[in-house]
Design an enzyme around this catalytic site. Structure first.
Site, PDB file in Angstrom:
ATOM      1  CE1 TYR A  52      81.494  53.748  24.121  1.00 37.47           C
ATOM      2  CE2 TYR A  52      83.598  53.060  25.014  1.00 37.47           C
ATOM      3  CZ  TYR A  52      82.598  52.922  24.076  1.00 37.47           C
ATOM      4  OH  TYR A  52      82.702  51.948  23.119  1.00 37.47           O
ATOM      5  CG  HIS A 110      82.110  55.417  18.391  1.00 34.18           C
ATOM      6  ND1 HIS A 110      82.082  55.926  19.658  1.00 34.18           N
ATOM      7  CD2 HIS A 110      81.782  54.113  18.529  1.00 34.18           C
ATOM      8  CE1 HIS A 110      81.747  54.975  20.518  1.00 34.18           C
ATOM      9  NE2 HIS A 110      81.559  53.865  19.847  1.00 34.18           N
TER      10      HIS A 110
END
Ligand SMILES: NC(=O)c1ccc[n+]([C@@H]2O[C@H](COP(=O)([O-])OP(=O)(O)OC[C@H]3O[C@@H](n4cnc5c(N)ncnc54)[C@H](OP(=O)(O)O)[C@@H]3O)[C@@H](O)[C@H]2O)c1
Length: 280
Positions: A52, A110
């Site tokens: 991010y 992730h």
């Protein structure tokens, strides 16, 4: 006013609030302000990820708030391109440098990226970082039972959390049951289905009117009663407050089933099936 959020205890003894703040797209000064405002009103769990590109933003909000570091639960995630053991070790260190933090409370893989077949060595890097005191609790995202079974078989260590896509259009009943049987907490990503058509759903709207709550609040209450930790993202303090104001009403069994019944086999937002989808 500071709103307190109930907590749960993970299989390793770490406690987490049942609602946290998602931060995908919260970056820079606006991101810092949004996260700081959330913490000031009572959020303690903040979700972020290396990918991010906002670990620095999260770290800055942690420094600006008056809430002590030990009361916060800061999460980041290892990207697919750094799952090879040595790269994973360096990436965890880099994540900490980016945030200027001494430790993460929660660090997750992730995506499993099964074709790449490196998630077990990535898991070993998380295990070792936890032993070194860089992470308090380790977990995964988007792992299917077969992926988690391999982690246990090859390292003997189970994740504390699996963060998965979960909202009324994709209720993950089977995966959630499997987590419960294995003492793994479910964390819901895109709990509001990214404010898609779900927020106009007539069934949920009817329940919202009956309870004098918003549609988002009914959905987040549903997550809570399922036993899942949800991490709704909002950049607005008004909606952040709305999203944690769900502890003064409850849904009965029929209402829970009505919402769960909205699920569809193709209900994923972007068809990201972890068996084949890869993210780097
Ligand atoms: N592990 C993974 O693979 C993975 C994947 C996706 C997401 N995540 C994590 O999960 C977090 C949450 O998921 P998400 O950001 O995809 O989606 P989400 O939280 O379901 O929805 C966020 C959207 O809903 C809006 N919103 C929030 N509260 C609202 C309310 N009360 N009423 C109306 N609209 C509202 C937000 O707009 P405003 O900001 O304008 O309020 C934003 O557009 C992410 O931020 C990220 O941290 C993880």
């Amino acid at each position: 006013m500071n709103h307190s959020i109930p907590e749960i205890t993970l299989n390793d003894g770490v406690t987490l609030p049942v609602i946290g703040l998602g931060t995908y797209k919260l970056k820079g000064n606006e991101g810092v302000n949004a996260i700081e405002s959330a913490v000031d009103m009572g959020y303690r769990l903040i979700d972020s990820a290396y990918n991010y590109e906002n670990e620095g933003t999260v770290g800055e909000a942690v420094r600006r708030t008056s809430v002590p570091r030990e009361e916060l639960r800061i999460t980041s995630k290892l990207p697919g391109r750094y799952q090879q053991y040595d790269k994973a070790v360096t990436t965890i260190q880099e994540s900490l440098y980016r945030a200027n933090l001494d430790y993460y409370d929660l660090y997750l893989i992730h995506w499993p990226n099964p074709k790449q077949d490196q998630y077990v060595e990535a898991w070993q890097a998380l295990i070792d970082a936890k032993k070194a005191g860089l992470i308090r609790s380790i977990g995964v995202c988007n792992f299917l039972p077969e992926h988690i079974e391999r982690l246990e078989k090859e390292t003997g260590i189970m994740p504390s959390i699996n963060q998965i896509e979960l909202h009324p259009y994709f209720n993950q009943a089977g995966q959630r049951k499997w987590h419960e049987e294995h003492n793994i907490k479910t964390e819901s990503w895109s709990p509001l289905a990214r404010a898609s058509k779900l927020l106009q759903n007539e069934t949920i709207q009817r329940l919202a009117i009956e309870h004098n709550k918003s549609i988002s609040q009914v959905i987040l209450r549903w997550h809570y009663q399922l036993g899942a930790i949800s991490i709704p993202k909002s950049s607005s303090s008004e909606r952040q407050l709305e999203n944690i104001s769900i502890f003064d009403f409850s849904l009965d069994e029929t209402e829970m089933s009505l919402i769960s019944g909205l699920t569809r086999p193709d209900g994923r937002l972007n068809n990201q099936d972890p068996a084949v989808y890869e993210e780097f």
